[in-house]
Motif scaffolding. Structure first.
Motif, short mmCIF file in Angstrom:
data_model
loop_
_atom_site.label_atom_id
_atom_site.label_comp_id
_atom_site.label_asym_id
_atom_site.label_seq_id
_atom_site.Cartn_x
_atom_site.Cartn_y
_atom_site.Cartn_z
N UNK A 107 0.83 -1.21 0.00
CA UNK A 107 0.00 0.00 0.00
C UNK A 107 0.86 1.25 0.00
N UNK A 108 2.00 1.20 0.67
CA UNK A 108 2.92 2.34 0.68
C UNK A 108 3.48 2.56 -0.72
N UNK A 110 2.12 1.66 -3.50
CA UNK A 110 1.04 2.16 -4.34
C UNK A 110 0.92 3.67 -4.21
N UNK A 111 1.00 4.17 -2.98
CA UNK A 111 0.94 5.62 -2.76
C UNK A 111 2.12 6.33 -3.42
N UNK A 112 3.30 5.74 -3.29
CA UNK A 112 4.50 6.33 -3.88
C UNK A 112 4.38 6.40 -5.40
N UNK A 113 3.93 5.31 -6.00
CA UNK A 113 3.83 5.28 -7.46
C UNK A 113 2.78 6.26 -7.96
N UNK A 114 1.72 6.44 -7.19
CA UNK A 114 0.67 7.38 -7.59
C UNK A 114 1.11 8.83 -7.38
N UNK A 115 1.80 9.09 -6.27
CA UNK A 115 2.15 10.47 -5.91
C UNK A 115 3.45 10.96 -6.55
N UNK A 116 4.44 10.07 -6.64
CA UNK A 116 5.76 10.49 -7.11
C UNK A 116 6.20 9.84 -8.42
N UNK A 117 5.49 8.80 -8.85
CA UNK A 117 5.83 8.15 -10.10
C UNK A 117 7.13 7.36 -10.08
N UNK A 118 7.56 6.94 -8.88
CA UNK A 118 8.79 6.18 -8.72
C UNK A 118 8.43 4.71 -8.54
N UNK A 119 8.95 3.84 -9.38
CA UNK A 119 8.66 2.41 -9.29
C UNK A 119 9.20 1.81 -8.00
N UNK A 202 11.72 15.20 3.71
CA UNK A 202 11.17 14.25 4.66
C UNK A 202 9.64 14.20 4.60
N UNK A 203 9.10 12.98 4.65
CA UNK A 203 7.65 12.78 4.58
C UNK A 203 7.21 11.92 5.75
N UNK A 204 6.15 12.33 6.41
CA UNK A 204 5.56 11.53 7.49
C UNK A 204 4.65 10.49 6.85
N UNK A 205 5.24 9.38 6.46
CA UNK A 205 4.50 8.36 5.72
C UNK A 205 3.53 7.56 6.54
N UNK A 221 10.62 5.32 2.93
CA UNK A 221 10.33 5.08 1.51
C UNK A 221 9.67 6.29 0.87
N UNK A 222 8.72 6.90 1.56
CA UNK A 222 8.06 8.08 1.01
C UNK A 222 9.06 9.23 0.87
#
Length: 397
Positions: A107-108, A110-119, A202-205, A221-222
């Motif tokens: 799920x993390x 998935x959020x990264x790929x949607x928000x930042x486009x990083x595989x 820094x991101x509070x993931x 990761x975020x």
């Protein structure tokens, strides 16, 4: 920890910091008595507007760390060729752990790929190489390392700004001068970020109100994904693709300085090793061990890796491992000509310098400048210009 040196983004921070100091009194930038140097840092911190008592508490425990200096000087692992280096770093255990962590934090990602486009493979590879998925994050006292490297006159402009970023983290309650530990070069947490990068990216993931890169995988990761985006990562684009190259081609066009479309490379005999081309983007052919060894097509995102780490071998290995974690096969090592030992490489570098070529440091490492110099002298001598130094080339020089 596999840093060759902190990324170039630190130098940008240093330049910006220098501009913001204005007409403040000049302070020693490096060297001299360590205690006097720390006194200068404290004075600069007060000039920057930090509370004097807070500054005193922050620097109270700082000590010079010889182990940090030893680690900075000892980076012979980067003298290994790509195949040896990759096989050393990419174990089946790391692959299995990467797959497991990909599922665990699905799920993390998935959020990264949607928000930042990083595989996810990109971040999993960094996470694996930097800290073995968080298992070993470094045991160097971070403040001691940063101040020691700032005092050392080899690269103070890279490290000095990070001391004041660490002070900002301390004021935010996210840094303990006596207990925060990490890599020898001052990076902290599961994906090893410098204090300035933590402040900026820094991101509070996990939503607990803090950015905890040492203890929270979602935060790490975020934050890593945001930093890659900040460094220029292009969303949802590839980074490298393994290729087959013909027995003969214009090898002088290989390397990161030349970009062409996959269709143009295909007209020169280059083919994807499996499947189709990933994208119709400008790309470079990179052959880390010459025309007889492994070969890859590097897309624009590959260049972003150098903002994270400046070692060509590390960068290519991390980029390849990211594709492997997403299903790519083991690369074809080919049958490259034997490379040079570290001492032979230093001899070659000295001979190239004598001929007027810029190789960077004479350090026995085949870095970007040395590769360019090798390729140029190969052209000069009428040899296949594949940027791979061999004993035959050394003898010709």
């Amino acid at each position: 920890m596999l840093r060759i040196l902190p990324s170039t983004k630190v130098l940008v921070t240093a330049l910006v910091t220098g501009l913001t100091l204005g007409a403040a009194p000049a302070l020693a930038q490096c060297g001299g008595s360590f205690s006097s140097f720390v006194g200068g840092l404290k004075e600069e911190a007060r000039q920057r507007g930090h509370d004097a008592a807070t500054v005193d508490r922050f620097f109270a425990s700082v000590r010079q760390d010889q182990k940090t200096l030893n680690a900075d000087r000892r980076q012979g692992v980067f003298q290994l060729d790509f195949t040896t280096f990759a096989r050393r770093l990419i174990s089946q255990n790391r692959i299995n752990a990467g797959v497991a962590n990909g599922k665990r934090y699905d799920s993390v990602f998935d959020r990264i790929e949607a928000q930042y486009g990083v595989d996810r493979g990109v971040l999993l590879a960094f996470w694996a190489f930097e800290t073995d998925y968080g298992a070993f994050q470094g045991d160097f006292n971070t403040l001691n390392s940063l101040v020691t490297l700032s005092h050392d006159c080899r690269r103070p402009e890279l490290f000095r700004p990070q001391v004041f970023s660490a002070l900002e983290l301390y004021e935010m309650g996210d840094f303990d001068p006596a207990r925060t530990t990490g890599a020898w070069a001052g990076e902290i947490g599961m994906v090893q970020m410098l204090p300035g990068d933590i402040i900026e990216n820094g991101v509070d993931g996990d939503g607990d109100g803090h950015v905890s890169l040492k203890t929270s995988a979602p935060d790490a990761l975020m934050s890593g994904a945001k930093m890659l985006q900040h460094l220029g990562w292009r969303a949802n684009e590839p980074w490298i693709q393994e290729i087959d190259v013909p027995a003969e081609m214009d090898w002088s066009k290989t390397g990161l300085r030349t970009t062409m479309s996959p269709a143009e490379w295909e007209r020169m005999g280059v083919r994807p090793r499996a499947g189709q081309w990933f994208a119709n983007l400008p790309a470079s052919v990179i052959i880390p061990q010459g025309r007889k060894g492994p070969a890859f097509l590097a897309y624009p995102n590959f260049n972003v890796y150098f903002e994270w780490n400046q070692s060509f071998t590390y960068v290519l290995t991390a980029a390849y491992f990211a594709t492997r974690l997403q299903g790519a096969p083991v690369f074809d090592a080919g049958n490259p000509d034997p490379g040079l030992s570290g001492e032979q490489m230093k001899t070659l570098q000295r001979r190239l310098v004598a001929r007027g070529y810029d190789v960077g440091d004479v350090d026995g490492i085949l870095g970007a400048k040395s590769r360019e110099a090798v390729q140029a002298v190969q052209q000069e001598l009428g040899l296949p210009a594949d940027a791979w130094p061999t004993a035959a080339l050394l003898n010709r020089l």
